[in-house]
Design a protein around this motif. Structure first.
Motif, PDB file in Angstrom:
ATOM      1  N   ARG A  43      50.461  40.630  31.821  1.00 59.88           N
ATOM      2  CA  ARG A  43      50.514  41.222  33.157  1.00 59.88           C
ATOM      3  C   ARG A  43      50.836  42.704  33.013  1.00 59.88           C
ATOM      4  O   ARG A  43      51.900  43.074  32.516  1.00 59.88           O
ATOM      5  CB  ARG A  43      51.551  40.522  34.016  1.00 59.88           C
ATOM      6  CG  ARG A  43      51.620  41.047  35.447  1.00 59.88           C
ATOM      7  CD  ARG A  43      52.533  40.189  36.287  1.00 59.88           C
ATOM      8  NE  ARG A  43      51.976  38.844  36.445  1.00 59.88           N
ATOM      9  CZ  ARG A  43      52.636  37.838  37.038  1.00 59.88           C
ATOM     10  NH1 ARG A  43      53.860  38.036  37.500  1.00 59.88           N
ATOM     11  NH2 ARG A  43      52.072  36.654  37.147  1.00 59.88           N
ATOM     12  N   ASN A  46      50.468  49.184  36.873  1.00 62.35           N
ATOM     13  CA  ASN A  46      50.227  50.623  36.734  1.00 62.35           C
ATOM     14  C   ASN A  46      51.451  51.357  37.272  1.00 62.35           C
ATOM     15  O   ASN A  46      51.801  51.227  38.451  1.00 62.35           O
ATOM     16  CB  ASN A  46      48.984  51.035  37.517  1.00 62.35           C
ATOM     17  CG  ASN A  46      48.504  52.425  37.127  1.00 62.35           C
ATOM     18  OD1 ASN A  46      47.713  52.584  36.217  1.00 62.35           O
ATOM     19  ND2 ASN A  46      48.991  53.450  37.823  1.00 62.35           N
ATOM     20  N   LEU A  74      36.783  39.225  31.905  1.00 64.96           N
ATOM     21  CA  LEU A  74      37.318  39.904  33.077  1.00 64.96           C
ATOM     22  C   LEU A  74      36.319  40.976  33.491  1.00 64.96           C
ATOM     23  O   LEU A  74      35.994  41.871  32.701  1.00 64.96           O
ATOM     24  CB  LEU A  74      38.679  40.537  32.762  1.00 64.96           C
ATOM     25  CG  LEU A  74      39.364  41.300  33.898  1.00 64.96           C
ATOM     26  CD1 LEU A  74      39.660  40.365  35.070  1.00 64.96           C
ATOM     27  CD2 LEU A  74      40.656  41.947  33.406  1.00 64.96           C
ATOM     28  N   TRP A  77      35.908  44.886  32.303  1.00 68.16           N
ATOM     29  CA  TRP A  77      36.702  45.134  31.100  1.00 68.16           C
ATOM     30  C   TRP A  77      36.026  44.510  29.885  1.00 68.16           C
ATOM     31  O   TRP A  77      35.551  43.379  29.948  1.00 68.16           O
ATOM     32  CB  TRP A  77      38.115  44.585  31.248  1.00 68.16           C
ATOM     33  CG  TRP A  77      38.933  45.293  32.286  1.00 68.16           C
ATOM     34  CD1 TRP A  77      38.902  45.090  33.643  1.00 68.16           C
ATOM     35  CD2 TRP A  77      39.880  46.335  32.069  1.00 68.16           C
ATOM     36  NE1 TRP A  77      39.781  45.933  34.265  1.00 68.16           N
ATOM     37  CE2 TRP A  77      40.398  46.706  33.326  1.00 68.16           C
ATOM     38  CE3 TRP A  77      40.358  46.976  30.923  1.00 68.16           C
ATOM     39  CZ2 TRP A  77      41.356  47.693  33.478  1.00 68.16           C
ATOM     40  CZ3 TRP A  77      41.319  47.957  31.073  1.00 68.16           C
ATOM     41  CH2 TRP A  77      41.808  48.315  32.338  1.00 68.16           C
ATOM     42  N   TRP A 106      41.547  45.617  25.328  1.00 69.23           N
ATOM     43  CA  TRP A 106      40.749  45.589  26.550  1.00 69.23           C
ATOM     44  C   TRP A 106      40.478  47.030  26.962  1.00 69.23           C
ATOM     45  O   TRP A 106      41.409  47.818  27.139  1.00 69.23           O
ATOM     46  CB  TRP A 106      41.488  44.884  27.680  1.00 69.23           C
ATOM     47  CG  TRP A 106      41.571  43.390  27.544  1.00 69.23           C
ATOM     48  CD1 TRP A 106      40.677  42.470  27.997  1.00 69.23           C
ATOM     49  CD2 TRP A 106      42.627  42.640  26.941  1.00 69.23           C
ATOM     50  NE1 TRP A 106      41.094  41.204  27.699  1.00 69.23           N
ATOM     51  CE2 TRP A 106      42.293  41.271  27.052  1.00 69.23           C
ATOM     52  CE3 TRP A 106      43.817  42.996  26.304  1.00 69.23           C
ATOM     53  CZ2 TRP A 106      43.113  40.269  26.563  1.00 69.23           C
ATOM     54  CZ3 TRP A 106      44.634  41.998  25.808  1.00 69.23           C
ATOM     55  CH2 TRP A 106      44.273  40.655  25.939  1.00 69.23           C
ATOM     56  N   ALA A 108      38.442  49.495  29.784  1.00 70.21           N
ATOM     57  CA  ALA A 108      37.790  49.496  31.088  1.00 70.21           C
ATOM     58  C   ALA A 108      36.421  50.163  31.008  1.00 70.21           C
ATOM     59  O   ALA A 108      36.237  51.162  30.303  1.00 70.21           O
ATOM     60  CB  ALA A 108      38.661  50.230  32.104  1.00 70.21           C
ATOM     61  N   ILE A 114      43.030  50.126  36.410  1.00 72.50           N
ATOM     62  CA  ILE A 114      44.119  49.555  37.199  1.00 72.50           C
ATOM     63  C   ILE A 114      44.667  50.705  38.027  1.00 72.50           C
ATOM     64  O   ILE A 114      45.257  51.645  37.490  1.00 72.50           O
ATOM     65  CB  ILE A 114      45.224  48.957  36.307  1.00 72.50           C
ATOM     66  CG1 ILE A 114      44.630  47.936  35.335  1.00 72.50           C
ATOM     67  CG2 ILE A 114      46.296  48.293  37.162  1.00 72.50           C
ATOM     68  CD1 ILE A 114      45.638  47.401  34.341  1.00 72.50           C
ATOM     69  N   GLU A 118      48.844  49.016  41.636  1.00 71.37           N
ATOM     70  CA  GLU A 118      48.106  47.801  41.313  1.00 71.37           C
ATOM     71  C   GLU A 118      48.562  47.247  39.964  1.00 71.37           C
ATOM     72  O   GLU A 118      49.241  47.926  39.191  1.00 71.37           O
ATOM     73  CB  GLU A 118      46.592  48.081  41.256  1.00 71.37           C
ATOM     74  CG  GLU A 118      45.981  48.461  42.578  1.00 71.37           C
ATOM     75  CD  GLU A 118      44.482  48.721  42.477  1.00 71.37           C
ATOM     76  OE1 GLU A 118      43.825  48.839  43.519  1.00 71.37           O
ATOM     77  OE2 GLU A 118      43.970  48.812  41.334  1.00 71.37           O
ATOM     78  N   TYR A 119      48.179  46.003  39.703  1.00 68.38           N
ATOM     79  CA  TYR A 119      48.406  45.413  38.383  1.00 68.38           C
ATOM     80  C   TYR A 119      47.211  44.533  38.046  1.00 68.38           C
ATOM     81  O   TYR A 119      46.424  44.150  38.920  1.00 68.38           O
ATOM     82  CB  TYR A 119      49.715  44.611  38.327  1.00 68.38           C
ATOM     83  CG  TYR A 119      49.650  43.263  39.015  1.00 68.38           C
ATOM     84  CD1 TYR A 119      49.316  42.098  38.312  1.00 68.38           C
ATOM     85  CD2 TYR A 119      49.928  43.140  40.379  1.00 68.38           C
ATOM     86  CE1 TYR A 119      49.258  40.866  38.933  1.00 68.38           C
ATOM     87  CE2 TYR A 119      49.874  41.915  41.009  1.00 68.38           C
ATOM     88  CZ  TYR A 119      49.540  40.781  40.287  1.00 68.38           C
ATOM     89  OH  TYR A 119      49.474  39.567  40.907  1.00 68.38           O
ATOM     90  N   GLN A 120      47.071  44.212  36.763  1.00 71.50           N
ATOM     91  CA  GLN A 120      45.968  43.363  36.319  1.00 71.50           C
ATOM     92  C   GLN A 120      46.508  42.352  35.317  1.00 71.50           C
ATOM     93  O   GLN A 120      47.498  42.623  34.624  1.00 71.50           O
ATOM     94  CB  GLN A 120      44.854  44.198  35.694  1.00 71.50           C
ATOM     95  CG  GLN A 120      43.615  43.414  35.283  1.00 71.50           C
ATOM     96  CD  GLN A 120      42.988  42.676  36.453  1.00 71.50           C
ATOM     97  OE1 GLN A 120      43.323  41.513  36.705  1.00 71.50           O
ATOM     98  NE2 GLN A 120      42.104  43.350  37.166  1.00 71.50           N
ATOM     99  N   GLU A 121      45.850  41.200  35.211  1.00 72.07           N
ATOM    100  CA  GLU A 121      46.240  40.179  34.245  1.00 72.07           C
ATOM    101  C   GLU A 121      45.104  39.933  33.262  1.00 72.07           C
ATOM    102  O   GLU A 121      43.966  39.720  33.680  1.00 72.07           O
ATOM    103  CB  GLU A 121      46.629  38.884  34.962  1.00 72.07           C
ATOM    104  CG  GLU A 121      47.915  39.018  35.773  1.00 72.07           C
ATOM    105  CD  GLU A 121      48.337  37.691  36.392  1.00 72.07           C
ATOM    106  OE1 GLU A 121      47.444  36.863  36.668  1.00 72.07           O
ATOM    107  OE2 GLU A 121      49.545  37.493  36.602  1.00 72.07           O
ATOM    108  N   PHE A 122      45.435  39.958  31.976  1.00 67.74           N
ATOM    109  CA  PHE A 122      44.462  39.777  30.906  1.00 67.74           C
ATOM    110  C   PHE A 122      44.804  38.459  30.184  1.00 67.74           C
ATOM    111  O   PHE A 122      45.803  38.381  29.468  1.00 67.74           O
ATOM    112  CB  PHE A 122      44.509  40.957  29.936  1.00 67.74           C
ATOM    113  CG  PHE A 122      44.244  42.291  30.593  1.00 67.74           C
ATOM    114  CD1 PHE A 122      42.958  42.820  30.639  1.00 67.74           C
ATOM    115  CD2 PHE A 122      45.279  43.020  31.182  1.00 67.74           C
ATOM    116  CE1 PHE A 122      42.708  44.040  31.254  1.00 67.74           C
ATOM    117  CE2 PHE A 122      45.037  44.241  31.795  1.00 67.74           C
ATOM    118  CZ  PHE A 122      43.739  44.757  31.831  1.00 67.74           C
TER     119      PHE A 122
END
Length: 238
Positions: A43, A46, A74, A77, A106, A108, A114, A118-122
């Motif tokens: 998780r 940013n 994803l 990505w 990963w 972009a 991101i 915001e946040y992103q999950e990989f």
């Protein structure tokens, strides 16, 4: 009363406002079983208000190497898992291993990042997890579009106090006798038997419900017929 209301609103505002100190790259969920597998997400929030995150690079342990690494696709990505030869061969699950995964990256695609707030999950699936080790640290570098790199690689001290840039980590619990080799949520024969019994019971209940439903429709139709006949007889008498 007005003063108390103002203080209450202010308190809620303070508690509801996220702080930069509490936001960091982490593993979710973070508890698995030694010798099994782990499926979880990195998780990544940013933390900058003037740039977005465009790259994540995870360094995997080489002293307790991982022989299996899989990433979940994803959109926007590109994921890349890189292998490398080990300085010294190790034995994992009775087999000699001479190379293992070293990094997961990963990156972009153009126009993707991101964003601010915001946040992103990989998501990844790792295995086989080391045995005899209660924690697996996974240092991670977070790169922003302006070139800034934040290195999340600091280990938690003996006092348990969280450092400024803690490394994401998995907690590894000893393997229990009832667990299989698939991580912290092993499946036992008893559980499988219970599941089969539950499915059979559900199927039987479904058939019974159908029979009762059909019988109910038949009774309802007969009742409707008797009711219509009674009305017609009443009209004839009238």
């Amino acid at each position: 009363m007005r003063t108390l209301a103002v203080l209450a609103v202010a308190g809620i505002a303070v508690l509801g406002t996220p702080t930069i100190a509490s936001a960091h790259v982490s593993a979710q969920p973070a508890e698995f079983t030694q010798g099994g597998r782990a499926t979880f997400a990195f998780r990544v929030p940013n933390e900058r208000d003037n740039a977005g995150t465009t790259k994540i690079e995870v360094t995997l342990p080489q002293d307790t190497p991982l022989t299996s690494v899989r990433t979940k696709p994803l959109a926007g990505w590109k994921a890349e898992a890189v292998k490398a030869k080990l300085d010294k061969p190790v034995t994992i699950a009775g087999k000699e291993v001479t190379e293992a995964f070293k990094t997961i990256t990963w990156t972009a695609e153009p126009g993707v990042k991101i964003g601010i707030n915001e946040y992103q999950e990989f998501f990844v699936a790792l295995g086989t997890l080391p045995e005899g080790k209660d924690k697996l640290e996974l240092p991670t570098k977070q790169t922003y579009e302006n070139g800034e790199v934040v290195d999340w690689s600091q280990a938690t001290g003996a006092d348990g106090k969280e450092p400024e840039h803690p490394a994401p980590a998995l907690k590894l619990a000893p393997k229990k006798a009832t667990e299989d080799d698939h991580g912290g949520h092993g499946t036992t024969q008893a559980a499988d038997s219970h599941a089969d019994t539950h499915e059979a019971s559900a199927a039987g209940s479904d058939k019974t419900a159908r029979y009762l439903g059909g019988a109910g429709l038949a009774v309802g139709a007969l009742g409707l017929g008797f009711g219509v006949g009674a009305i017609l007889r009443s009209r004839r008498k009238a």
